[in-house]
Design an enzyme around this catalytic site. Structure first.
Site, PDB file in Angstrom:
ATOM      1  N   ASN A 111       0.835  -1.200   0.000  1.00 35.49           N
ATOM      2  CA  ASN A 111       0.000   0.000   0.000  1.00 35.49           C
ATOM      3  C   ASN A 111       0.870   1.251   0.000  1.00 35.49           C
ATOM      4  O   ASN A 111       1.986   1.245   0.509  1.00 35.49           O
ATOM      5  CB  ASN A 111      -0.954   0.001   1.207  1.00 35.49           C
ATOM      6  N   PHE A 115      -1.454   8.196   4.508  1.00 33.47           N
ATOM      7  CA  PHE A 115      -2.212   8.772   5.622  1.00 33.47           C
ATOM      8  C   PHE A 115      -3.522   9.415   5.159  1.00 33.47           C
ATOM      9  O   PHE A 115      -3.888  10.505   5.596  1.00 33.47           O
ATOM     10  CB  PHE A 115      -1.379   9.812   6.384  1.00 33.47           C
ATOM     11  N   SER A 173       5.789   4.987   8.659  1.00 30.71           N
ATOM     12  CA  SER A 173       5.125   4.764   7.376  1.00 30.71           C
ATOM     13  C   SER A 173       6.070   5.179   6.248  1.00 30.71           C
ATOM     14  O   SER A 173       6.656   6.257   6.286  1.00 30.71           O
ATOM     15  CB  SER A 173       3.842   5.594   7.281  1.00 30.71           C
ATOM     16  N   ASN A 175       5.116   5.929   3.291  1.00 31.57           N
ATOM     17  CA  ASN A 175       4.311   6.549   2.231  1.00 31.57           C
ATOM     18  C   ASN A 175       4.114   8.058   2.374  1.00 31.57           C
ATOM     19  O   ASN A 175       3.400   8.659   1.587  1.00 31.57           O
ATOM     20  CB  ASN A 175       2.951   5.856   2.167  1.00 31.57           C
ATOM     21  N   THR A 176       4.722   8.659   3.392  1.00 29.16           N
ATOM     22  CA  THR A 176       4.757  10.108   3.510  1.00 29.16           C
ATOM     23  C   THR A 176       6.217  10.516   3.429  1.00 29.16           C
ATOM     24  O   THR A 176       7.034  10.087   4.249  1.00 29.16           O
ATOM     25  CB  THR A 176       4.141  10.586   4.843  1.00 29.16           C
ATOM     26  N   LYS A 207       5.878   3.183  16.998  1.00 28.55           N
ATOM     27  CA  LYS A 207       5.897   2.171  15.935  1.00 28.55           C
ATOM     28  C   LYS A 207       7.086   2.422  15.020  1.00 28.55           C
ATOM     29  O   LYS A 207       7.241   3.526  14.488  1.00 28.55           O
ATOM     30  CB  LYS A 207       4.594   2.215  15.136  1.00 28.55           C
ATOM     31  N   ASN A 236       6.304  -1.724  11.305  1.00 25.65           N
ATOM     32  CA  ASN A 236       5.463  -1.272  10.204  1.00 25.65           C
ATOM     33  C   ASN A 236       5.823  -2.058   8.944  1.00 25.65           C
ATOM     34  O   ASN A 236       6.539  -3.061   9.015  1.00 25.65           O
ATOM     35  CB  ASN A 236       5.670   0.246  10.007  1.00 25.65           C
TER      36      ASN A 236
END
Length: 350
Positions: A111, A115, A173, A175-176, A207, A236
């Site tokens: 994915n 966010f 994450s 993805n940012t 995390k 993560n």
């Protein structure tokens, strides 16, 4: 009969666009169409984590119910605790679609949501009115366009502290852009200080990513301990793409599911050797045996998400009951007694 209906439903959903299928799964939960045995427990399964009494150590990871739309039914699905979010100060759409990809051969997913969420006010409003049978936590995030992402985490913490049982600082994450830069010792210490200053008496978890070196893991453990963090979630999603199959294997984003199990469990064991903080194991948990392996590697509790995509919500009860049986088989009177008993094997495999 309900198991057969679930299998049929999964077969339909797995032939649809993954993000649309996920939305329908949440709708089915709210319609009462999924397994709802309530929290499953036994004397062996009960766990105390960061001051919270859990019926069992199997939790729902953040990302499944980003916007707290199905908190009450998820609380009856067999979990010992659930985590919603990530929530950011302002609503944001996330990255362009498509941004969720199934890797069926690998029982995995990639994915790059970025966010996407309804924003902290909308999510907090839903939690205010939710009566859940198990502890509910919030995953704290930062807006992509924020001029001070570290400050965003404290803002979200302040907004949710009256509505949750715990909060997770998510700097892992992939993805940012540049979010993982906040895992560096100085940046992480400053960020955590801001969150801890406003948390009140809410336990705060951290995390981390699986794509860390051993020195980085040790640095994070030291910073977390010094900051007064209550637990560390490991891990993560990963950026690793080794050994994947199928047409989506090179998609950008975070990889979750079975390919992450061994890597995340090694990081968990390394953390267990580096800190006395409680650990929550995440990454590739889709069976009681895998939950048990995480616990014996050093986890006090575990979380799952991607396993539900392939196993359905009844998987939760299966994992919890199988975990209870495994603890009994090996003569452990509790999860705490089993915690870390196989850590050295995972350290030697690292």
């Amino acid at each position: 009969m309900k198991r057969l209906a679930e299998k049929a439903g999964l077969a339909v959903l797995q032939n649809m666009d993954p993000e649309r299928a996920h939305g329908l799964a949440l709708a089915a939960l709210n319609a009462g169409l999924a397994s709802q045995p309530g929290p499953i427990t036994s004397d062996r399964l009960r766990v105390r984590l960061a001051g919270m009494d859990l019926a069992n150590p199997v939790g729902l990871a953040a990302g499944f119910d980003k916007n707290a739309q199905a908190v009450c039914p998820l609380g009856k699905a067999g979990f010992g605790f659930i985590e919603v979010g990530a929530a950011t100060p302002l609503p944001q759409p996330g990255n362009p679609k498509p941004r969720l990809f199934r890797l069926k051969q690998d029982a995995a997913a990639i994915n790059r949501f970025g966010f996407n969420n309804d924003g902290m006010d909308a999510i907090a409003g839903r939690l205010t009115n939710a009566e859940c049978a198990v502890p509910v936590g919030i995953n704290l995030g930062a807006n992509k366009t924020s001029e001070d992402r570290a400050a965003d985490f404290a803002v979200v913490m302040q907004r949710f502290k009256a509505h949750v049982s715990f909060a997770t600082v998510n700097v892992s994450s992939p993805n940012t852009e540049k979010l993982r830069d906040l895992q560096g010792p100085a940046a992480l210490a400053a960020l955590l200080e801001g969150v801890m200053d406003v948390r009140g008496d809410i336990p705060v978890f951290l995390k981390i990513a699986p794509d860390l070196t051993l020195p980085e893991i040790r640095d994070i453990a030291t910073v977390a301990q010094n900051a007064g963090v209550d637990a560390i979630i490991a891990t993560n999603t990963t950026l690793d793409r080794d050994g994947l199959h199928g047409p989506h294997k090179t998609q950008a984003g975070g990889l979750s599911g079975q390919p992450l199990f061994e890597k995340s469990t090694r990081v968990l064991a390394q953390l267990s050797a580096a800190t006395t903080l409680p650990l929550i194991g995440v990454g590739g948990v889709a069976s009681g045996a895998q939950a048990y392996a995480k616990i014996r590697a050093g986890a006090t509790a575990v979380q799952l998400y991607t396993g539900l995509v392939y196993g359905g919500l009844s998987l939760v009860g299966d994992i919890v009951r199988d975990l209870d049986d495994l603890l009994a088989r090996d003569g452990f009177a509790s999860v705490a007694e089993a915690c870390g008993t196989d850590r050295d094997r995972w350290l030697n495999a690292a």
